[in-house]
Design a protein around this motif. Structure first.
Motif, mmCIF file in Angstrom:
data_model
loop_
_atom_site.group_PDB
_atom_site.id
_atom_site.type_symbol
_atom_site.label_atom_id
_atom_site.label_comp_id
_atom_site.label_asym_id
_atom_site.label_seq_id
_atom_site.Cartn_x
_atom_site.Cartn_y
_atom_site.Cartn_z
ATOM 1 N N ILE A 149 -15.935 1.866 -3.010
ATOM 2 C CA ILE A 149 -14.936 0.928 -3.532
ATOM 3 C C ILE A 149 -15.601 -0.371 -3.976
ATOM 4 O O ILE A 149 -15.324 -0.886 -5.070
ATOM 5 N N ILE A 150 -16.494 -0.902 -3.155
ATOM 6 C CA ILE A 150 -17.192 -2.143 -3.508
ATOM 7 C C ILE A 150 -18.007 -1.956 -4.781
ATOM 8 O O ILE A 150 -17.998 -2.800 -5.682
ATOM 9 N N THR B 205 -7.005 -2.221 -3.765
ATOM 10 C CA THR B 205 -7.764 -1.053 -3.318
ATOM 11 C C THR B 205 -6.828 -0.230 -2.443
ATOM 12 O O THR B 205 -6.170 -0.761 -1.549
ATOM 13 N N SER C 279 -6.536 3.503 -0.271
ATOM 14 C CA SER C 279 -7.275 4.643 0.274
ATOM 15 C C SER C 279 -6.353 5.696 0.880
ATOM 16 O O SER C 279 -6.796 6.555 1.627
ATOM 17 N N ARG D 15 -5.969 -0.943 3.634
ATOM 18 C CA ARG D 15 -6.246 -0.087 4.790
ATOM 19 C C ARG D 15 -5.416 -0.554 5.994
ATOM 20 O O ARG D 15 -5.013 -1.722 6.060
ATOM 21 N N ASP E 87 -15.852 2.694 1.802
ATOM 22 C CA ASP E 87 -15.890 1.275 1.437
ATOM 23 C C ASP E 87 -17.017 0.974 0.461
ATOM 24 O O ASP E 87 -16.846 0.182 -0.475
ATOM 25 N N VAL F 98 -6.636 -5.510 0.050
ATOM 26 C CA VAL F 98 -7.149 -4.452 0.930
ATOM 27 C C VAL F 98 -5.951 -3.851 1.654
ATOM 28 O O VAL F 98 -5.265 -4.555 2.399
ATOM 29 N N LEU G 96 -14.155 -3.677 4.717
ATOM 30 C CA LEU G 96 -13.987 -3.791 3.273
ATOM 31 C C LEU G 96 -13.683 -5.234 2.872
ATOM 32 O O LEU G 96 -14.225 -5.742 1.880
ATOM 33 N N ALA H 116 -16.875 -7.174 2.927
ATOM 34 C CA ALA H 116 -17.744 -6.835 1.792
ATOM 35 C C ALA H 116 -17.249 -7.491 0.505
ATOM 36 O O ALA H 116 -18.048 -7.946 -0.327
ATOM 37 N N ILE H 117 -15.931 -7.539 0.333
ATOM 38 C CA ILE H 117 -15.366 -8.222 -0.837
ATOM 39 C C ILE H 117 -15.726 -9.708 -0.795
ATOM 40 O O ILE H 117 -16.149 -10.295 -1.811
#
Length: 260
Positions: A249-250, A193, A195, A16, A246, A14, A24, A27-28
């Motif tokens: 992406i997920i 990921t 962004s 960000r 997010d 990640v 994020l 969520a991962i």
């Protein structure tokens, strides 16, 4: 590390800024992955606080306040609210849902935001930003240093008086890429990921030839076509363009065929 869930214990980087990385990453993890937080942009207050202070003092004269990112909210809104209540006639606008959420955390609602694609182009398509709506009005754009000029330039063409207020500055990581290189060498870095095109450029600058070879071999999930274009320009081709934000992406990570 859990192997349950659609991400099956895979390590996902990640990138960000640290203050925005948690949703994020969580969520991962909820999908069974192992998030590795490695911010590619470091965020700090603007070097010169005077433009922000001047804009805040004049804020009731504006019709629209556009926040380019959650970082813009974090570095401008507390100072705005410290001076007094949000001006009744000032409409907030945001490029994406993360920024809307950041504004809502400060009690600022009724925010203009695109419904699907989250960028300046989509914001400019809203009827509230058409020439008939902004002609003769004052617009404040709160952003980081060196932001894109498209939004301000287009609003000026439509007759608005636009002030761009730099309220934070971005820089590349101060630490090296040793953590990523170690994960690659151990065979436990499955995807990144990204962004931000600027952040991706910082990553490529950090990596030596062997590191770039690892990056080229690793799936890169990006939520915007402009970032995908930047990645290709940097010599990368294992690029997966996802839906925005997010959630997009997920969804892209979960749908990816990891065994291909």
């Amino acid at each position: 590390m859990s192997s349950a869930g659609p991400l099956g214990g895979r390590t996902i980087v990640v990138t960000r800024p640290r203050a925005q990385a948690a949703p994020l990453a969580e969520a991962i993890a909820a999908a069974g992955g192992n998030p590795l937080i490695f911010p590619l942009l470091e965020i700090a207050p603007a070097a010169d606080p005077a433009p922000l202070a001047a804009a805040i003092a004049d804020l009731p004269q504006y019709s629209l306040a556009v926040f380019i990112s959650p970082n813009a909210v974090d570095h401008a809104v507390p100072a705005i609210l410290a001076r007094g209540a949000w001006p009744a006639g000032l409409r907030p606008a945001a490029v994406g849902p993360g920024t809307v959420k950041a504004l809502a955390a400060h009690g600022i609602a009724n925010c203009l935001v695109p419904a699907e694609r989250f960028d300046s182009e989509a914001l400019l398509e809203l009827p509230e930003l058409a020439a008939a709506a902004v002609d003769g009005r004052r617009v404040a754009i709160f952003r980081g240093d060196g932001g894109r000029e498209l939004l301000a330039a287009t609003l000026r063409q439509r007759g608005a008086t636009v002030d761009c207020i730099t309220c934070y500055q971005r820089s590349g990581p101060t630490a090296g890429a040793d953590e990523l290189l170690a994960a690659w060498r151990a065979g436990r870095l499955d995807a990144l990921t990204v962004s931000s095109s600027e952040g991706l450029r910082h990553l490529c600058e950090l990596l030596d030839g062997a590191g770039m070879a690892c990056l080229r071999a690793t799936p890169l999930f990006v939520p915007h076509a402009r970032i995908a274009e930047s990645a290709r320009a940097l010599g990368l081709d294992k690029i997966i363009l996802t839906a925005a934000a997010d959630a997009g992406i997920i969804a892209g990570l979960v749908a990816y065929n990891w065994l291909a």
